[in-house]
Scaffold this active site. Structure first.
Site, PDB file in Angstrom:
ATOM      1  N   THR A  13     -21.116 -89.933  20.867  1.00 16.07           N
ATOM      2  CA  THR A  13     -19.839 -89.234  20.654  1.00 16.07           C
ATOM      3  C   THR A  13     -18.897 -89.418  21.841  1.00 16.07           C
ATOM      4  OG1 THR A  13     -21.088 -87.583  19.433  1.00 16.07           O
ATOM      5  CG2 THR A  13     -18.870 -86.972  20.078  1.00 16.07           C
ATOM      6  N   VAL A 132     -19.618 -80.523  33.459  1.00 20.11           N
ATOM      7  CA  VAL A 132     -19.429 -79.071  33.356  1.00 20.11           C
ATOM      8  C   VAL A 132     -18.093 -78.764  32.696  1.00 20.11           C
ATOM      9  CG1 VAL A 132     -19.302 -76.896  34.627  1.00 20.11           C
ATOM     10  CG2 VAL A 132     -20.774 -78.729  35.469  1.00 20.11           C
ATOM     11  N   ILE A 136     -12.168 -79.350  31.121  1.00 22.27           N
ATOM     12  CA  ILE A 136     -11.582 -78.556  32.222  1.00 22.27           C
ATOM     13  C   ILE A 136     -11.972 -79.204  33.560  1.00 22.27           C
ATOM     14  CG2 ILE A 136     -11.484 -76.296  33.350  1.00 22.27           C
ATOM     15  CD1 ILE A 136     -12.449 -75.024  30.755  1.00 22.27           C
ATOM     16  N   GLY A 187     -19.889 -82.356  16.828  1.00 19.52           N
ATOM     17  CA  GLY A 187     -20.164 -83.069  18.087  1.00 19.52           C
ATOM     18  C   GLY A 187     -20.138 -82.164  19.301  1.00 19.52           C
ATOM     19  N   LYS A 205     -25.267 -75.929  34.024  1.00 21.12           N
ATOM     20  CA  LYS A 205     -23.893 -76.067  34.512  1.00 21.12           C
ATOM     21  C   LYS A 205     -23.636 -75.084  35.660  1.00 21.12           C
ATOM     22  CE  LYS A 205     -22.139 -77.698  30.057  1.00 21.12           C
ATOM     23  NZ  LYS A 205     -21.705 -77.297  28.716  1.00 21.12           N
ATOM     24  N   GLY A 302     -17.039 -81.572  22.747  1.00 25.87           N
ATOM     25  CA  GLY A 302     -16.338 -82.415  21.778  1.00 25.87           C
ATOM     26  C   GLY A 302     -15.965 -83.757  22.386  1.00 25.87           C
TER      27      GLY A 302
END
Ligand code: HSE
Length: 435
Positions: A13, A132, A136, A187, A205, A302
């Site tokens: 993906t 992580v 972002i 995904g 994370k 995603g």
């Protein structure tokens, strides 16, 4: 224009998303890198599998050796999940002179010190923004933009799959198993979605962020963690009644006596930014001593959000920025002692939500209150149903208690004692409350 040859290993993906950005938006990446990022090879296991992307002739290969032997390829996006063969592949790529970009947080959380030490020995770099919180840019923010601060605390929704599941259950009354399947189709989920829903992914994370923000050397498996598996729709409902939303919250909090780390479903007050983070979005609130509170919000899972972070790392590596940061910050150095010690989890404190099923007879509430009092825990509010639907007397009945601030140790012991009372049926649900 100068050119940097790059390769992608693993065209799942995220890998497909990265290929799309490099192939369809080469002008954009070239502008930011000051050079062309040329996708020379993409290594896959199965050449026949359709991938929904037109690869230029000669790019797709099923031989990792094609990349290892190609001295012109200097940067590799290593996008294979899991621990092995991902670890061995990353080591071989670095041995053959490639700088690495990866999204594999499990690999870094498990083998970070080994991989980073080897990279330093070989004069290579590893970039891991995508590991992580997906899109972002939290790694760059903590390690570079906020570097003048002592970070005080970090609270985050770090697993998009869990947040998607909880949002769908909470807002649409969706069935847990159905939403897990949907998250996989979209995904968001890991290859093994158990790691999303049992808190493992968020703990891995958090271990990475805790290292960057506090210099903590943490084995992610030691972080106390509870996932959203078995989260009862009743708790989502009661939380709303009380003015809260339930979120899987990862917390790192620096106290006098050490660093508190935890991952658990937590009641977050409605109307606060973290409570409003929905679906596959992630968010992190960081408090630094100079900057104060800063809030980051964006898609944490995603294809394209994660690919966005990988492609930015490819650009930074091609330009040479990653190498500078990598050398200066000594990420995961085994030569550096940890800067903070972990706090005993039992000494952390907060308010708690307790949900019980109790016998509908006199003295039940008094017995429970007595246990709480014994541990110095004060009750803030109680929701008790009438215990009848108008005609039939219900027994057992649900009882929800909100406590005032208590230590984790006291709350844990009190919960065990309450579960042992004859008037209490089954396990007590105990969730933390963030105020
Ligand atoms: N499976 C992860 C999540 C995305 O749901 O947040 C990759 O880290």
């Amino acid at each position: 224009m100068e050119m940097t040859n790059v390769a992608i290993v693993g065209l799942g993906t995220v890998g497909t998303g990265v290929a799309r950005l490099l192939l369809d938006h080469g002008d954009r990446t070239a502008r930011h890198a000051g050079r062309t990022l040329w996708l020379k090879k993409a290594v896959v296991r199965d050449l026949q599998r359709p991938r929904g992307i037109d690869m230029p002739k000669g790019v797709l290969t099923d031989s990792l050796q094609d990349v290892i032997d190609d001295d012109q390829i200097t940067v590799v996006a290593q996008l294979i999940g899991g621990l092995e063969p991902a670890r061995t592949i990353m080591l071989s790529l670095m041995e053959s002179g490639k700088d690495i970009v990866t999204a594999n947080k499990a690999l870094l959380a498990e083998h970070g010190p080994e991989l980073f030490t080897r990279a330093r020995e070989l004069g290579r770099s590893i970039a891991f923004e995508a590991a992580v919180a997906g899109g972002i840019p939290i790694i760059a923010n903590i390690s570079q933009c906020l570097s003048a601060n002592q970070i005080r605390s970090l609270e985050g929704i770090l697993n998009g799959t869990s947040n998607f599941i909880v949002t769908q259950m909470d807002e649409n009354g969706a069935d847990y198993a159905d939403v897990v399947r949907e998250a996989q189709q979209l995904g968001y989920a890991e290859a093994d979605p158990t790691m999303d829903v049992d808190g493992t992914d968020a703990a891995q994370k958090l271990a990475i962020l805790a290292h960057l923000a506090f210099g903590a050397t943490v084995d992610w498996a030691q972080i106390p963690r509870t996932g959203i598996v078995g989260l009862d729709p009743d708790d989502l409902r009661y939380a709303r009644k009380l003015g809260y939303r339930i979120k899987l919250l990862a917390i790192a909090n620096l106290a006098e006596d050490g660093l508190e780390l935890s991952v658990s479903p937590t009641l977050v007050p409605e109307g606060t930014p973290l409570a409003e983070v929905r679906d596959a979005y992630n968010a992190i609130q960081v408090i630094g001593d100079a900057v104060g509170p800063v809030f980051y919000h964006g898609l944490g899972a995603g294809q394209m959000p994660t690919a966005s972070a990988v492609a930015a790392d490819l650009i930074d590596t091609a330009v040479g920025r990653t190498r500078l940061t990598f050398q200066t910050l000594e990420y995961f150095s085994i030569d550096q002692p940890p800067r903070v010690k972990l706090r005993d989890a039992d000494t952390s404190s907060g308010r708690y939500y307790l949900r019980l099923r109790v016998a509908n007879h006199p003295g039940t509430l008094a017995a429970i209150a007595a246990v709480l009092a014994q541990y110095g825990i004060s009750i803030a509010s109680v929701i008790q149903h009438e215990g009848s639907d108008g005609r039939v007397q219900l027994d057992p009945v649900p009882l929800v208690i909100m406590t005032h601030v208590a230590t984790e140790g006291a709350a844990r012991l009190a919960t065990a004692d309450i579960e042992a009372l004859a008037s209490v049926t089954g396990p007590v649900v105990r969730l933390r409350v963030k105020d």
